[in-house]
Design a protein around this motif. Structure first.
Motif, PDB file in Angstrom:
ATOM      1  N   LEU A 152       0.732  -1.077  -0.058  1.00 50.10           N
ATOM      2  CA  LEU A 152      -0.030   0.155   0.244  1.00 50.10           C
ATOM      3  C   LEU A 152       0.771   1.208  -0.021  1.00 50.10           C
ATOM      4  O   LEU A 152       0.590   2.184  -0.433  1.00 50.10           O
ATOM      5  CB  LEU A 152      -1.001  -0.199   1.252  1.00 50.10           C
ATOM      6  N   ASP A 153       1.956   1.137   0.642  1.00 53.20           N
ATOM      7  CA  ASP A 153       2.897   2.250   0.687  1.00 53.20           C
ATOM      8  C   ASP A 153       3.442   2.742  -0.761  1.00 53.20           C
ATOM      9  O   ASP A 153       3.589   3.779  -1.039  1.00 53.20           O
ATOM     10  CB  ASP A 153       3.922   2.276   2.013  1.00 53.20           C
ATOM     11  N   ILE A 155       2.036   1.980  -3.556  1.00 53.42           N
ATOM     12  CA  ILE A 155       1.036   2.452  -4.488  1.00 53.42           C
ATOM     13  C   ILE A 155       0.944   3.892  -4.101  1.00 53.42           C
ATOM     14  O   ILE A 155       0.754   4.870  -5.035  1.00 53.42           O
ATOM     15  CB  ILE A 155      -0.364   1.836  -4.184  1.00 53.42           C
ATOM     16  N   LYS A 156       0.946   4.281  -2.849  1.00 51.02           N
ATOM     17  CA  LYS A 156       0.680   5.761  -2.371  1.00 51.02           C
ATOM     18  C   LYS A 156       1.713   6.619  -2.924  1.00 51.02           C
ATOM     19  O   LYS A 156       1.590   7.728  -3.516  1.00 51.02           O
ATOM     20  CB  LYS A 156       0.281   5.727  -0.811  1.00 51.02           C
ATOM     21  N   LYS A 157       2.921   5.970  -2.564  1.00 54.50           N
ATOM     22  CA  LYS A 157       4.087   7.019  -2.902  1.00 54.50           C
ATOM     23  C   LYS A 157       4.296   6.983  -4.471  1.00 54.50           C
ATOM     24  O   LYS A 157       4.776   8.259  -4.908  1.00 54.50           O
ATOM     25  CB  LYS A 157       5.398   6.507  -2.233  1.00 54.50           C
ATOM     26  N   GLY A 159       1.799   6.480  -6.799  1.00 55.24           N
ATOM     27  CA  GLY A 159       0.702   6.996  -7.414  1.00 55.24           C
ATOM     28  C   GLY A 159       0.381   5.985  -8.777  1.00 55.24           C
ATOM     29  O   GLY A 159      -0.121   6.377  -9.774  1.00 55.24           O
ATOM     30  N   SER A 161      -1.451   3.786 -10.550  1.00 57.39           N
ATOM     31  CA  SER A 161      -2.936   3.663 -10.452  1.00 57.39           C
ATOM     32  C   SER A 161      -3.451   2.424 -11.552  1.00 57.39           C
ATOM     33  O   SER A 161      -4.514   1.941 -11.461  1.00 57.39           O
ATOM     34  CB  SER A 161      -3.850   4.599 -10.823  1.00 57.39           C
TER      35      SER A 161
END
Ligand SMILES: NC(=O)c1ccc[n+]([C@@H]2O[C@H](COP(=O)([O-])OP(=O)(O)OC[C@H]3O[C@@H](n4cnc5c(N)ncnc54)[C@H](OP(=O)(O)O)[C@@H]3O)[C@@H](O)[C@H]2O)c1
Length: 266
Positions: A152-153, A155-157, A159, A161
């Motif tokens: 998850l980190d 994907i968040k860092k 971006g 998609s």
């Protein structure tokens, strides 16, 4: 004197696992492939007498039960380490963002079908088919190849998609690994979700589109690992993965780790 079974051993990391493990002539290595006649794996097997090629399609539970039965005849009914490595994606929808998933039940099932069938259902059927052999083995290890794309980190860092179905399937594998660990720990069986890093397993020449997509990914991954220069080679990835598998014990069982043995995915 250890025995290993690897699914998806026809090419890429699967074949490199077979090659490195077979170099130790005391190992028995079972290369599970959809097509045992495929030249690359049959050539490898002809060079290493300790490699046995077994037919197995991870999307077909019956084929896996047959593969486990064939494996048992070779190893005397036991297996030390199972590596579920198979994976397939639909290149046509790999670039889709979640909002592009259509309002159509059948099309949505198709969107998720290949990664779920190979990684998730295939992971379950492979594990369950080979479990009786693993229980009789000495090391009692089951490894599922996952991906840092399910972190998850990351994907968040980054971006990132796209790669929705692929990442969802790998995240499901991570949860399955934890569930199998919860069930099988009392029987001494260790289970691991293992990400191999970003590895160049492309065969043949890369098209300009592929090279461009890799450039984009590199920039996105650099948001996590600024020093990253590009993909690593299968030799390095598998060598490091085998070290992590060697260290797998009751304490690390159930975890989702990288080829570095931690959460450093790149
Ligand atoms: N390369 C990377 O950068 C990277 C990064 C993170 C995670 N991973 C994971 O590491 C694993 C290996 O990656 P890779 O790059 O070596 O993948 P790959 O080159 O795409 O190879 C995938 C393997 O899976 C097999 N496979 C596909 N469908 C199958 C089925 N229904 N039954 C049995 N085998 C099937 C393929 O065999 P066929 O020849 O029969 O199609 C092939 O041997 C995968 O789980 C992948 O998701 C890779």
């Amino acid at each position: 004197m250890s025995s290993y079974a690897i699914t998806g051993a026809s090419k890429g990391l699967g074949r490199e696992f077979v090659r490195q493990l077979a170099a130790d002539t005391t190992n028995t290595v079972l290369a599970i492939v959809r097509n045992p006649e495929s030249p690359d794996i049959s050539e490898l097997a002809s060079n290493y007498p300790n490699v046995h090629v077994i037919k197995g399609d991870v999307t077909d539970p019956k084929s896996l039960v047959e593969a486990a039965s064939t494996a048992a005849t070779i190893t005397g009914g036991k297996l030390d380490v199972l590596i579920h490595n198979s994976n397939a994606v639909d290149p046509a929808t790999m670039s889709f963002n979640p909002t592009q998933i259509p309002f159509d039940a059948q099309a949505t099932r198709e969107f998720f079908d290949l990664p779920l069938s190979t990684a998730v259902y295939g992971g379950i059927w492979t594990t369950n088919a080979f479990l009786p052999l693993i229980e009789k083995g000495t090391q009692k290890k089951i490894v599922h190849m996952s991906s840092g794309m399910a972190d998850l980190d990351v994907i968040k860092k980054t971006g990132i998609s796209y790669a929705v179905a692929y990442s969802v399937a790998k995240a499901s594998i991570n949860v399955l690994v934890a569930k199998y660990t919860a069930e099988l720990a009392p029987r001494g069986i260790k289970v691991l979700a293992l990400s191999p890093g970003w590895v160049n397993t492309w065969e043949g020449e890369k098209s300009p589109q592929v090279l461009q997509a890799e450039e984009v990914m590199l920039k996105q991954f650099q948001a996590v690992e600024p020093e990253l220069k590009g993909q690593i080679q299968p030799e390095e990835s598998v060598r490091k993965c085998l070290q992590v598998i060697k260290r797998l014990d009751a304490e690390t069982s159930g975890l989702f780790l990288s080829h570095n043995g931690d959460k450093k995915w790149l």
